[in-house]
Scaffold this motif. Structure first.
Motif, PDB file in Angstrom:
ATOM      1  N   LEU A 201       0.734  -1.172  -0.028  1.00 28.70           N
ATOM      2  CA  LEU A 201       0.002   0.105   0.089  1.00 28.70           C
ATOM      3  C   LEU A 201       0.804   1.297   0.041  1.00 28.70           C
ATOM      4  O   LEU A 201       0.983   2.034   1.094  1.00 28.70           O
ATOM      5  CB  LEU A 201      -0.941   0.007   1.114  1.00 28.70           C
ATOM      6  N   PRO A 202       1.336   1.552  -1.009  1.00 25.96           N
ATOM      7  CA  PRO A 202       2.217   2.747  -1.157  1.00 25.96           C
ATOM      8  C   PRO A 202       1.741   4.081  -0.609  1.00 25.96           C
ATOM      9  O   PRO A 202       2.261   4.886  -0.012  1.00 25.96           O
ATOM     10  CB  PRO A 202       2.394   2.903  -2.845  1.00 25.96           C
ATOM     11  N   GLN A 203       0.257   4.114  -0.634  1.00 28.06           N
ATOM     12  CA  GLN A 203      -0.416   5.362  -0.031  1.00 28.06           C
ATOM     13  C   GLN A 203      -0.127   5.460   1.472  1.00 28.06           C
ATOM     14  O   GLN A 203      -0.156   6.670   1.927  1.00 28.06           O
ATOM     15  CB  GLN A 203      -2.046   5.340  -0.249  1.00 28.06           C
ATOM     16  N   MET A 204       0.123   4.395   2.050  1.00 28.35           N
ATOM     17  CA  MET A 204       0.466   4.529   3.603  1.00 28.35           C
ATOM     18  C   MET A 204       1.668   5.211   3.706  1.00 28.35           C
ATOM     19  O   MET A 204       2.015   5.688   5.012  1.00 28.35           O
ATOM     20  CB  MET A 204       0.526   3.170   4.078  1.00 28.35           C
ATOM     21  N   ARG A 205       2.640   5.250   2.691  1.00 28.17           N
ATOM     22  CA  ARG A 205       4.035   6.149   3.078  1.00 28.17           C
ATOM     23  C   ARG A 205       3.584   7.588   3.244  1.00 28.17           C
ATOM     24  O   ARG A 205       4.658   8.149   3.511  1.00 28.17           O
ATOM     25  CB  ARG A 205       4.953   5.831   1.856  1.00 28.17           C
ATOM     26  N   ARG A 206       2.490   8.140   2.882  1.00 30.48           N
ATOM     27  CA  ARG A 206       2.144   9.440   3.231  1.00 30.48           C
ATOM     28  C   ARG A 206       1.291   9.495   4.631  1.00 30.48           C
ATOM     29  O   ARG A 206       1.015  10.670   4.837  1.00 30.48           O
ATOM     30  CB  ARG A 206       1.147   9.862   2.149  1.00 30.48           C
ATOM     31  N   LYS A 207       1.423   8.580   5.195  1.00 32.40           N
ATOM     32  CA  LYS A 207       0.688   8.501   6.664  1.00 32.40           C
ATOM     33  C   LYS A 207       1.811   8.014   7.577  1.00 32.40           C
ATOM     34  O   LYS A 207       2.900   7.855   7.286  1.00 32.40           O
ATOM     35  CB  LYS A 207      -0.387   7.532   6.787  1.00 32.40           C
ATOM     36  N   ALA A 208       1.522   8.265   8.766  1.00 28.49           N
ATOM     37  CA  ALA A 208       2.353   8.009  10.004  1.00 28.49           C
ATOM     38  C   ALA A 208       3.476   8.575  10.186  1.00 28.49           C
ATOM     39  O   ALA A 208       4.430   8.231  10.725  1.00 28.49           O
ATOM     40  CB  ALA A 208       2.610   6.400   9.755  1.00 28.49           C
ATOM     41  N   ARG A 209       3.438   9.691   9.487  1.00 28.15           N
ATOM     42  CA  ARG A 209       4.769  10.916   9.294  1.00 28.15           C
ATOM     43  C   ARG A 209       4.162  12.078   9.525  1.00 28.15           C
ATOM     44  O   ARG A 209       3.432  12.537   8.865  1.00 28.15           O
ATOM     45  CB  ARG A 209       5.467  10.328   8.315  1.00 28.15           C
ATOM     46  N   LEU A 210       5.182  12.977  10.288  1.00 27.61           N
ATOM     47  CA  LEU A 210       5.026  14.336  10.259  1.00 27.61           C
ATOM     48  C   LEU A 210       5.821  15.065   9.465  1.00 27.61           C
ATOM     49  O   LEU A 210       6.920  15.573  10.250  1.00 27.61           O
ATOM     50  CB  LEU A 210       4.752  14.657  11.971  1.00 27.61           C
ATOM     51  N   GLN A 211       5.829  15.106   8.172  1.00 25.14           N
ATOM     52  CA  GLN A 211       6.713  15.476   7.258  1.00 25.14           C
ATOM     53  C   GLN A 211       5.934  16.355   6.276  1.00 25.14           C
ATOM     54  O   GLN A 211       4.967  16.174   5.757  1.00 25.14           O
ATOM     55  CB  GLN A 211       7.695  14.629   6.629  1.00 25.14           C
ATOM     56  N   GLU A 212       6.670  17.379   5.745  1.00 27.59           N
ATOM     57  CA  GLU A 212       6.061  18.263   4.498  1.00 27.59           C
ATOM     58  C   GLU A 212       5.816  17.336   3.422  1.00 27.59           C
ATOM     59  O   GLU A 212       6.563  16.399   3.037  1.00 27.59           O
ATOM     60  CB  GLU A 212       7.181  19.138   4.303  1.00 27.59           C
ATOM     61  N   GLY A 213       4.538  17.523   3.045  1.00 32.82           N
ATOM     62  CA  GLY A 213       4.278  16.707   1.818  1.00 32.82           C
ATOM     63  C   GLY A 213       3.312  15.404   2.292  1.00 32.82           C
ATOM     64  O   GLY A 213       2.534  14.876   1.129  1.00 32.82           O
ATOM     65  N   CYS A 214       3.338  15.254   3.313  1.00 27.96           N
ATOM     66  CA  CYS A 214       2.646  13.923   3.948  1.00 27.96           C
ATOM     67  C   CYS A 214       1.201  14.376   4.164  1.00 27.96           C
ATOM     68  O   CYS A 214       0.855  15.637   4.470  1.00 27.96           O
ATOM     69  CB  CYS A 214       3.128  13.155   5.088  1.00 27.96           C
TER      70      CYS A 214
END
Length: 530
Positions: free
Chosen positions: A454-467
């Protein structure tokens, strides 16, 4: 979690400018969270900073100049971190979402049991609206019931209601080995579910312990070929051989080695019973050999399931588990089982009734507390709630949307306070784990279990610009679980704000009962929701 800064996994570059003094310019953000202690487990960031959100995305993190008319949230003295990712959440309703939001959860996934049919479930969530991000695995046990007992999956039923179907073991769906032809049919159903978007395969083997090794290797082979995890409740739960928890974990390790399937261990604490120490050693050794195995646990010594679970009916239940029948109680009326006949009567009356099983005595036995710690603090292990649905006094599932939840409703306390209990007990009160590492066990570690498919999860669980702006803001001095078996609907304390896709679900500690920002987390194909 060694604290070494890392680059973001897959977040887009931010869309903002930077001033000559290094501050970040304000470009009409939707919301700025100001002055909180920003913790991002992946990058190692741990500092006082501002977080700006635009169009559901984290647009900037750092020192952001104030702008007239901006919408801001004062997070002074608070922790600002990624929203928690719960990969084992059975509630899957608006009411369940609300309670989990107060526990800091922004993504709640039903992966251990799963569902069938998968596409219909996702369609229903979209039509009805959800508060949290949501998703499901493909339900192996429902495929087995369909093939061996002719029990067709009913999309009108909740997965926990479907678990109670066929309590009489029709067709031997729970106890009998499947034939080669039946295994092929089960494989076809599972493959179709993966194509419809199922996030891996849910294998609650403990509820159908008769399924044999040939069937399990075939099912795991499908998962390996598709590149998705299995989420496994081991088949045997016992302190004694044969068919001990230890034997079950040896089998699970063997499936990983023989098929290459990613085997995710559901609730190590409750399935290992009093043998957590030895089971933990086996899993750590297997991981050390490079086998694809991941682990989760929750910080309670009481489990919850349906009364029709096969292991309760074992005539040797007390001897094999170290638990008297009185350790099992019906959740909706707190009735404690007197003996096996009482248990069997409750199964006949309502096979889908939820029960609590007090398998550890944490109040009076320090050794039991040590056992629970071994699972909760498992190196690299995730925290996952195993949150149950909310039920009415008659045992039926609650399908309403009242807030606060009516006090007549019941569930396991973990449905209201798993992550807050972990942070409050294991970090603040007992000092067993550092805050950044604890947050990692609630965010990055569970997300990584499923990011491979699930590549979309790489935008979650992180507090980073662009997530994705899935964010929790909480008070580290007050975060705690408040629910108990005498006050089940008490929501967790300490969550000042919870944002899902940039939309506040909780703001200043108050729930927005109209917000439905949750989006599908879906495998097999792209997330086609807006």
């Amino acid at each position: 979690m060694d604290g070494t800064p890392r680059e973001p996994a897959a977040c887009r570059p931010p869309a903002h400018g930077s001033g000559s003094d290094g501050t970040l310019s304000n470009n009409a953000y939707d919301l700025v969270i100001r002055g909180g202690r920003v913790i991002d487990p992946e990058s190692g960031r741990d500092e006082i900073a501002d977080v700006a959100i635009r169009s559901g995305t984290i647009a900037a993190v750092g020192a952001i100049p104030a702008a007239s008319g901006e919408k801001a949230l004062d997070a002074s003295g608070k922790i600002v971190c990624p929203g928690f990712v719960d990969i084992h959440a059975h509630g899957q309703s608006v009411a369940a979402d609300w309670m989990q939001a107060f526990d800091g959860v922004t993504t709640a996934l039903e992966l251990e049991v799963g569902v069938l049919p998968v596409a219909v479930w996702y369609d229903r969530q979209r039509a009805e609206g959800r508060v949290l991000n949501h998703g499901v695995s493909v339900g192996w046990i429902f495929a087995r019931k369909a093939v061996k007992a002719g029990i067709a999956p009913d999309p009108e039923l909740h997965p926990m209601e479907m678990m109670g179907q066929g309590a009489g073991d029709e067709g031997g769906w729970a106890s009998a080995v499947a034939s080669a032809g039946e295994i092929a049919q089960i494989q076809d159903i599972l493959s179709a579910g993966l194509r419809e978007g199922g996030i891996g395969i849910g294998i609650p083997h403990g509820y159908a312990p008769g399924a044999g090794v040939k069937e399990m290797t075939a099912v795991c082979g499908i998962a390996a070929q598709a590149g998705v995890p299995t989420f496994t409740h081991i088949p045997f739960m016992s302190n004694t051989d044969p068919q001990s928890s230890e034997e079950a974990y040896v089998r699970l390790i063997g499936y990983a080695a023989a098929t290459g399937a990613h085997m995710h261990v559901c609730h190590l604490n409750s399935t290992s019973l009093h043998d957590i120490g030895r089971c933990r050693e086996l899993l750590l050794h297997a991981q050390g050999m490079g086998l694809p195995i991941t682990v989760e646990a929750y910080p309670y010594g009481t489990g919850s399931t349906v009364v029709s679970a096969a292991f309760f009916a074992d005539p040797e239940f007390p001897k094999r588990t170290g638990s008297a029948y009185g350790s099992i109680e019906l959740i909706h009326n707190r009735h404690q089982m007197r003996d096996r006949d009482d248990l069997l009567g409750a199964r006949r009356a309502d096979p889908g009734a939820l029960v609590a099983w007090h398998f550890l005595d944490l109040e009076r036995n320090d050794g039991h507390r040590d056992l629970l710690d071994l699972s909760v603090l498992y190196p690299g292990g995730a925290i996952a709630s195993d949150a149950m649905p909310w039920v009415e006094p008659d045992g039926s599932l609650y399908r309403g949307a009242e807030w606060p939840l009516p006090r007549r409703l019941s569930s396991h306390p973990r449905s209201a306070g798993t992550f807050s209990k972990f942070l409050g007990d294991y970090h603040r009160k007992r000092g067993k784990i550092g805050l950044r590492e604890a947050i990692g066990k609630c965010t990055l570690i569970p997300s990584k279990v499923i990011e491979g498919c699930l590549p979309q999860m790489r935008r979650k669980a992180r507090l980073q610009e662009g997530c994705d702006a899935d964010i929790a803001v909480f008070d580290p001095e007050t975060v705690a679980a408040r629910a108990s078996f005498t006050d089940m609907t008490a929501h967790a304390a300490g969550m000042d704000a919870v944002l899902v896709g940039g939309t506040p679900v909780i703001l200043d500690g108050t729930l927005d009962t109209q917000a439905r920002p949750g989006r599908a987390v879906r495998g097999g194909r792209r997330d086609d929701e807006p």
